[in-house]
Write a protein that holds these residues in place. Structure first.
Motif, PDB file in Angstrom:
ATOM      1  N   ALA A   1       8.814  45.882  -0.922  1.00 14.62           N
ATOM      2  CA  ALA A   1       9.579  46.586   0.114  1.00 14.62           C
ATOM      3  C   ALA A   1       9.114  48.016   0.273  1.00 14.62           C
ATOM      4  CB  ALA A   1      11.076  46.535  -0.200  1.00 14.62           C
ATOM      5  N   PRO A   2       7.885  48.213   0.798  1.00 14.16           N
ATOM      6  CA  PRO A   2       7.364  49.571   0.947  1.00 14.16           C
ATOM      7  C   PRO A   2       8.207  50.374   1.930  1.00 14.16           C
ATOM      8  CG  PRO A   2       6.027  48.015   2.168  1.00 14.16           C
ATOM      9  CD  PRO A   2       6.988  47.198   1.349  1.00 14.16           C
ATOM     10  N   SER A   3       8.305  51.652   1.681  1.00 14.80           N
ATOM     11  CA  SER A   3       9.074  52.536   2.568  1.00 14.80           C
ATOM     12  C   SER A   3       8.360  53.863   2.677  1.00 14.80           C
ATOM     13  CB  SER A   3      10.501  52.732   2.021  1.00 14.80           C
ATOM     14  OG  SER A   3      10.457  53.332   0.717  1.00 14.80           O
ATOM     15  N   GLY A   4       8.779  54.668   3.574  1.00 17.42           N
ATOM     16  CA  GLY A   4       8.115  55.957   3.786  1.00 17.42           C
ATOM     17  C   GLY A   4       7.557  56.038   5.177  1.00 17.42           C
ATOM     18  N   GLY A   5       7.047  57.236   5.516  1.00 21.14           N
ATOM     19  CA  GLY A   5       6.542  57.451   6.858  1.00 21.14           C
ATOM     20  C   GLY A   5       5.300  56.658   7.181  1.00 21.14           C
ATOM     21  N   TRP A   6       4.499  56.382   6.159  1.00 18.29           N
ATOM     22  CA  TRP A   6       3.252  55.655   6.425  1.00 18.29           C
ATOM     23  C   TRP A   6       3.406  54.142   6.354  1.00 18.29           C
ATOM     24  CZ3 TRP A   6       1.901  52.517   2.383  1.00 18.29           C
ATOM     25  CH2 TRP A   6       2.552  52.772   1.155  1.00 18.29           C
ATOM     26  N   ALA A   7       4.531  53.643   5.838  1.00 18.39           N
ATOM     27  CA  ALA A   7       4.692  52.207   5.580  1.00 18.39           C
ATOM     28  C   ALA A   7       4.628  51.364   6.858  1.00 18.39           C
ATOM     29  CB  ALA A   7       5.999  51.954   4.843  1.00 18.39           C
ATOM     30  N   PRO A   8       5.293  51.747   7.973  1.00 20.25           N
ATOM     31  CA  PRO A   8       5.201  50.891   9.172  1.00 20.25           C
ATOM     32  C   PRO A   8       3.781  50.733   9.697  1.00 20.25           C
ATOM     33  CG  PRO A   8       7.054  52.381   9.344  1.00 20.25           C
ATOM     34  CD  PRO A   8       6.271  52.830   8.140  1.00 20.25           C
ATOM     35  N   LEU A   9       3.029  51.850   9.728  1.00 20.55           N
ATOM     36  CA  LEU A   9       1.658  51.750  10.216  1.00 20.55           C
ATOM     37  C   LEU A   9       0.813  50.901   9.291  1.00 20.55           C
ATOM     38  CD1 LEU A   9      -0.568  52.547  12.163  1.00 20.55           C
ATOM     39  CD2 LEU A   9      -0.905  54.652  10.803  1.00 20.55           C
ATOM     40  N   ALA A  10       0.993  51.094   7.961  1.00 17.65           N
ATOM     41  CA  ALA A  10       0.233  50.291   7.000  1.00 17.65           C
ATOM     42  C   ALA A  10       0.595  48.813   7.136  1.00 17.65           C
ATOM     43  CB  ALA A  10       0.495  50.791   5.581  1.00 17.65           C
ATOM     44  N   ALA A  11       1.887  48.539   7.344  1.00 15.24           N
ATOM     45  CA  ALA A  11       2.306  47.141   7.480  1.00 15.24           C
ATOM     46  C   ALA A  11       1.688  46.498   8.717  1.00 15.24           C
ATOM     47  CB  ALA A  11       3.830  47.073   7.545  1.00 15.24           C
ATOM     48  N   ASN A  12       1.637  47.244   9.811  1.00 14.43           N
ATOM     49  CA  ASN A  12       1.035  46.689  11.027  1.00 14.43           C
ATOM     50  C   ASN A  12      -0.457  46.434  10.846  1.00 14.43           C
ATOM     51  OD1 ASN A  12       3.442  46.688  12.481  1.00 14.43           O
ATOM     52  ND2 ASN A  12       3.162  48.813  13.158  1.00 14.43           N
ATOM     53  N   LEU A  13      -1.163  47.379  10.237  1.00 13.69           N
ATOM     54  CA  LEU A  13      -2.609  47.224  10.039  1.00 13.69           C
ATOM     55  C   LEU A  13      -2.928  46.165   9.002  1.00 13.69           C
ATOM     56  CD1 LEU A  13      -3.721  50.968  10.163  1.00 13.69           C
ATOM     57  CD2 LEU A  13      -4.098  49.206  11.897  1.00 13.69           C
ATOM     58  N   ALA A  14      -2.033  45.999   8.004  1.00 11.46           N
ATOM     59  CA  ALA A  14      -2.310  45.049   6.923  1.00 11.46           C
ATOM     60  C   ALA A  14      -2.341  43.605   7.408  1.00 11.46           C
ATOM     61  CB  ALA A  14      -1.271  45.205   5.821  1.00 11.46           C
ATOM     62  N   VAL A  15      -1.764  43.329   8.575  1.00  9.96           N
ATOM     63  CA  VAL A  15      -1.775  41.952   9.104  1.00  9.96           C
ATOM     64  C   VAL A  15      -3.157  41.559   9.601  1.00  9.96           C
ATOM     65  CG1 VAL A  15      -0.792  40.449  10.882  1.00  9.96           C
ATOM     66  CG2 VAL A  15       0.657  42.103   9.719  1.00  9.96           C
TER      67      VAL A  15
END
Length: 767
Positions: free
Chosen positions: A30-44
Motif C-alpha cells: 500500500a504505497p503512499s506519498g506524493g510520488w506513489a500515484p505516478l509510480a503506480a501508473n507507470l508500473a503497469v
C-alpha cells in the motif's frame, strides 16, 4: 534460417513473471506519498510491454492461424501499454482530457484481442452445437452487460443529458468489453484446433482478467473509491502475463496439437466451461432475486432466464441426437451402413425363439463375395470399400420386408429372413445372386463380382443362432467348391429338392443373349391331301451345362420368373424372319408362333407384330399366332380388341389347347379367331369318345374355323380324324420338329413331286 521452437521460457517471459511478483508485493505494501500515484501508473506499463515482446516472439515461430492470433494479441497488449503511458503522462501533468490518446489505446486493445481469438481455426460443428455456444455466449454477455449497466453505463448516460462525442467514447468501453466477453466464452466452449487445453485455459484466463479488472475498475470509479496503486491495478499486468504464458505453451506443445482422446475420468474437464456458465447464471439470480428490481433490470432478468431455458432445451435436444447417433454407430457397420455383427446372434436368437413358438422357420443366408481380393489388388482398397458399400445397398434392396442384413466381416454378409421356409429362402438366395452379378459403376470403373451363398434354416438345421450361422457358413463354402456364383442349402436333402430348378433358372437367365436358343419347325399337314399347310415354330434350348433342355422343363420356369416376354419376342421375330426368307422359294408356306399369356397381355404386343412383319417383309396372312384360352379369357374385352387389331393386320389367330380350358360357346363366338387346335390329350387318349372330338370339329366348322389336331402319332389316328372331318394334323407321325433347313427337306418328302404346297384356304373367317 530455421527458427526453432523454444524449449524453455524466454528472457522476456521470465522477466515479466519476476516483475509481476515484485509489483504485487509493492501493491500489497500500500504505497503512499506524493510520488506513489505516478509510480503506480507507470508500473503497469513494463509487464505489458514484456508481454508484447514474448507474444511476438512466439508469433515468429508459430505457423498457420495461431501465428496471426498471437500477433493480434501482441498488438492489443501494445495498444493497452501505449494507453497506460499516455494516461500516466496526463496524470503527471495533472491533465484529464476526455477523450484522449489514452482512451484511443484502451479502446483499440480489446478489439485486437477479439480479432486475434476469432482467427483461431475451429472444428466444424452442427447447428445444435453452434446454437448452444451462441446461447452460452449471449447468456454470459448479458450478465456482464447487466453488471456494466449498473456500474457504468447507467451513470454514464445520466451524466450526459445530450448525446456528445464524449458520451459515445464512454459507452464504447462497455461495448468492447461485451464483445471480448462473447469471444472469450466462445473460446472456452468451442475449443480451437491445434491448442492444448492448458493453453486455452491460460488464454481464457487472461481475457477474463482484463474483463474482470475492467468491471471492478468501472465499479470503483462509479463509487468514487478508485486510487492509483490499488490492488485492482494488478489485474491488467496479470492478464498480459497469462496471455504470454499461453503463447509460450502453445509453441512448446505444438508437437502434440491433436486432440487428446476423451477419457471418462476427464469428463468433468470438458464440462467445466458449462459449469462456469451455470455458476454465472446462478450467481446472477441470487444477487437479483434478493433486491428490488426496476423495470430494466426485471426485463434483463427474464431475458437471462429465457436464454438459460433455451440453452437447456438445446442441451437436451443435442443429447438426444447424440444418443441416437451413438446407438446407430453401436449397431451398424461404419463402412456399409448395414447392421454389424455385435447383436447379430442375439437378434437372430429372438427370431428363432419366436419362429419356434409359432411353428415357423427363419432362413439364414451367409453371403460371401467371390472376387473382392482381385478388386482390392487391382483398383485399391478405397475402390474396394466403395464397392462393398454398393453391394451392401443392393443386397439390402433385394431382401423381402422384415429381413435384416448384417456385415459379418470383410466381404461377408449375413441375412436373417423370418418366416421364410426352404422354397422362399431359395428364391431370395437366387435373387441376391442375380443382384450381385449386375455390374457396379464405381467412379470411372465398371466392376463385376459374384457371390456364393449358404442357406441354413432354423430350427430345422439348428435351434441356436451361433450354430445356424456356422451351418450357413459351411454351406457357403460348399457353394464355392461347386464353382462359385451359386448357393447351397446346409441340408443335402433340401439341395436335392430345390437345386435342380434353381440351377435351371440360373442357366436360363442370359441364355438368349448367349445365343443358346434356336427355332425348330414342325409341319401342319392337310389330312385330305397330305400337303404341308404351314409350320409351327417351336423354341429349343441347348445349354452348355445341361445339354438339350425340354420345353416342358424350361418354359414353366421362364413363365414363373417373368422371362417369357423376352423369349416370346425373340421367337416371334425369328419365326417371321424365317418365313420371309421362305417366301421367294416356298410362297405357300406359313408359320405359326406360340404366344404366351404374358406376351399377349403386353400393351405393345400388336406393335411388335407389325414391326416384325415390316422389318422382314413377310406377308401377314402367312403368319398365325397361337394363343391359349387362359390368355384371352382373363380379360375378354381387351383380348377381343387386340385380336381385331391383328385381324386388321391380316394376321391369323389360332386358339391353342382347345378343350382344356373353360371357354363357353358364347365367349368363343365373340373372339375373332381363325383356327381351333384340339389338344393332344384328346387325340392320344384312346378312351376319348369319338363323339367328343366330333363335337369340337363340328363346333369349329360351324363358326367357320379350321380345326387342327395335335399329337398325331400313328396312321389309325389319321384315319379316325379324317372320318371326323378334321382339317389339319400335326404330330410325330408326320415329322418331328426340326431346324429350318431340315424342315424344308422334310416338307419336300411329304409334298407331291412338284413341290407345291397347299395354299392357305380362303373363306375361313372367324367372328
Amino acid at each position: 534460417m530455421v527458427v526453432r521452437p523454444p524449449t524453455r521460457p524466454t528472457v522476456a517471459l521470465v522477466s515479466q513473471t519476476v516483475y509481476l511478483i515484485l509489483y504485487a508485493l509493492w501493491l500489497l505494501a500500500a504505497p503512499s506519498g506524493g510520488w506513489a500515484p505516478l509510480a503506480a501508473n507507470l508500473a503497469v506499463v513494463p509487464p505489458l510491454l514484456l508481454g508484447v515482446l514474448t507474444v511476438w516472439q512466439m508469433a515468429r515461430v508459430s505457423r498457420g492461424p495461431a501465428a496471426r492470433t498471437w500477433r493480434w494479441l501482441g498488438w492489443g497488449l501494445l495498444a493497452w501499454s501505449l494507453g497506460a503511458l499516455a494516461y500516466s503522462a496526463y496524470d503527471a501533468l495533472q491533465l484529464s482530457p476526455f477523450p484522449s490518446l489514452a482512451d484511443l489505446g484502451y479502446l483499440l486493445a480489446l478489439p485486437c484481442f477479439a480479432v486475434g481469438l476469432s482467427l483461431l481455426r475451429r472444428e466444424r460443428r452442427g447447428t445444435l452445437h453452434t446454437l448452444s455456444f451462441l446461447t452460452d455466449a449471449a447468456l454470459v454477455t448479458l450478465v456482464l452487460g447487466d453488471l456494466l449497466w449498473r456500474t457504468s453505463i447507467r451513470d454514464t448516460l445520466a451524466g450526459y443529458p445530450q448525446p456528445t462525442f464524449a458520451l459515445w467514447i464512454s459507452l464504447a468501453y462497455p461495448v468492447v468489453d461485451l464483445l471480448l466477453c462473447a469471444v472469450t466464452v466462445t473460446l472456452a466452449l468451442w475449443r480451437p484446433l491445434g491448442l492444448q487445453r492448458r493453453v486455452i485455459a491460460l488464454l481464457a484466463g487472461g481475457m477474463l482478467c482484463f474483463l474482470g479488472t475492467d468491471a471492478l475498475y468501472y465499479d470503483a470509479v462509479a463509487r468514487g473509491v478508485y486510487r492509483p496503486g490499488a490492488l485492482i491495478d494488478l489485474g491488467w499486468p496479470l492478464a498480459a502475463l497469462l496471455i504470454a504464458w499461453a503463447a509460450f505453451r502453445s509453441v512448446q506443445e505444438r508437437r502434440s496439437t491433436a486432440s487428446l482422446p476423451f477419457r471418462v475420468s476427464e469428463g468433468w474437464k470438458r464440462l467445466l466451461p458449462h459449469y462456469a456458465v451455470l455458476g454465472v447464471f446462478g450467481l446472477y439470480l441470487v444477487t437479483h432475486l434478493r433486491a428490488a428490481l426496476d423495470g430494466t433490470q426485471e426485463v434483463t432478468l427474464w431475458l437471462t432466464v429465457g436464454l438459460f431455458v433455451v440453452r437447456q432445451f438445446l442441451v437436451l435436444t443435442d443429447n438426444q441426437r447424440l444418443q441416437q447417433q451413438l446407438t446407430h454407430r453401436a449397431e451398424h457397420d461404419p463402412l456399409t451402413g448395414v447392421r454389424n455383427r455385435s447383436d447379430l446372434e442375439a437378434g437372430l436368437q429372438r427370431q428363432i425363439n419366436e419362429a419356434r413358438a409359432r411353428g415357423g422357420e427363419v432362413a439364414v443366408l451367409f453371403v460371401d463375395l467371390d472376387r473382392m481380393k482381385e478388386v482390392n489388388d487391382t483398383f485399391g482398397h478405397s475402390v474396394g470399400d466403395r464397392l462393398l458399400q454398393a453391394v451392401a445397398a443392393r443386397l439390402a434392396s433385394h431382401l423381402p420386408a422384415g429381413a435384416v442384413i448384417s456385415r459379418f466381416g470383410g466381404d461377408e454378409f449375413v441375412a436373417a429372413l423370418p418366416g421364410h421356409p426352404a422354397p422362399a429362402a431359395a428364391q431370395v438366395a437366387q435373387a441376391l445372386l442375380e443382384a450381385a452379378r449386375e455390374p457396379f459403376q464405381i467412379g470411372p470403373e465398371i466392376l463385376h463380382v459374384s457371390a456364393s451363398i449358404g442357406v441354413a434354416l432354423a430350427p430345422g438345421d439348428a435351434d441356436c443362432a451361433e450354430t445356424v450361422i456356422e451351418q450357413a457358413d459351411a454351406a457357403m463354402y460348399r457353394a464355392k467348391q461347386a464353382g462359385k456364383g451359386t448357393w447351397r442349402f446346409a441340408s443335402e436333402q433340401l439341395n436335392g429338392l430345390h437345386m435342380p430348378q434353381a440351377q435351371l433358372e440360373v442357366l436360363l437367365r442370359g441364355a438368349l443373349e448367349r445365343g443358346e436358343f434356336t427355332l425348330y419347325f414342325q409341319p401342319l399337314i392337310a389330312l385330305r391331301t397330305g400337303r404341308v399347310s404351314s409350320f409351327e415354330a417351336l423354341m429349343r434350348w441347348t445349354s452348355p451345362v445341361l445339354g438339350p433342355v425340354s420345353p416342358a422343363n424350361f418354359i414353366p420356369v421362364a413363365e414363373t420368373r417373368e422371362m417369357m416376354g423376352g423369349l416370346g419376342r425373340w421367337a416371334l421375330r425369328e419365326a417371321v424372319r424365317q418365313m420371309g426368307a421362305w417366301q421367294a422359294t416356298l410362297p405357300g408356306v406359313g408359320v405359326a408362333v406360340n404366344v404366351s399369356a404374358t406376351q399377349f397381355a403386353h400393351d405393345g404386343f400388336v406393335a411388335e407384330v407389325r414391326s416384325a412383319l415390316a422389318d422382314y417383309g413377310a406377308k401377314p396372312e402367312r403368319l398365325t399366332l397361337e394363343v391359349t384360352e387362359s390368355s384371352v379369357l382373363g380379360n375378354v374385352r381387351q383380348a377381343r380388341h387386340k385380336l381385331l387389331e391383328l385381324r386388321d393386320l391380316g394376321v391369323r389367330v389360332a386358339l391353342d389347347d382347345f378343350g382344356t380350358g373353360y371357354s363357353s360357346l358364347g365367349q368363343l363366338r365373340s373372339l375373332p379367331v381363325d383356327v381351333l387346335k384340339i389338344d393332344r390329350v384328346f387325340i392320344q387318349d384312346s378312351g376319348t369318345d369319338a363323339a367328343f372330338i366330333q363335337a369340337m370339329v363340328s363346333l369349329g366348322h360351324s363358326l367357320g374355323l379350321r380345326v387342327v389336331a395335335e399329337g398325331i402319332e400313328d396312321a389309325p389316328a389319321v384315319a379316325r380324324l379324317l372320318d371326323l372331318g378334321c382339317d389339319l394334323g400335326q404330330g410325330f407321325h408326320f415329322a418331328r420338329p426340326l431346324p429350318a433347313a431340315q424342315a424344308v427337306a422334310a416338307m419336300a418328302r411329304l409334298c407331291p413331286a412338284s413341290g407345291e404346297t397347299e395354299a392357305p384356304l380362303s373363306g375361313w373367317n372367324g367372328h
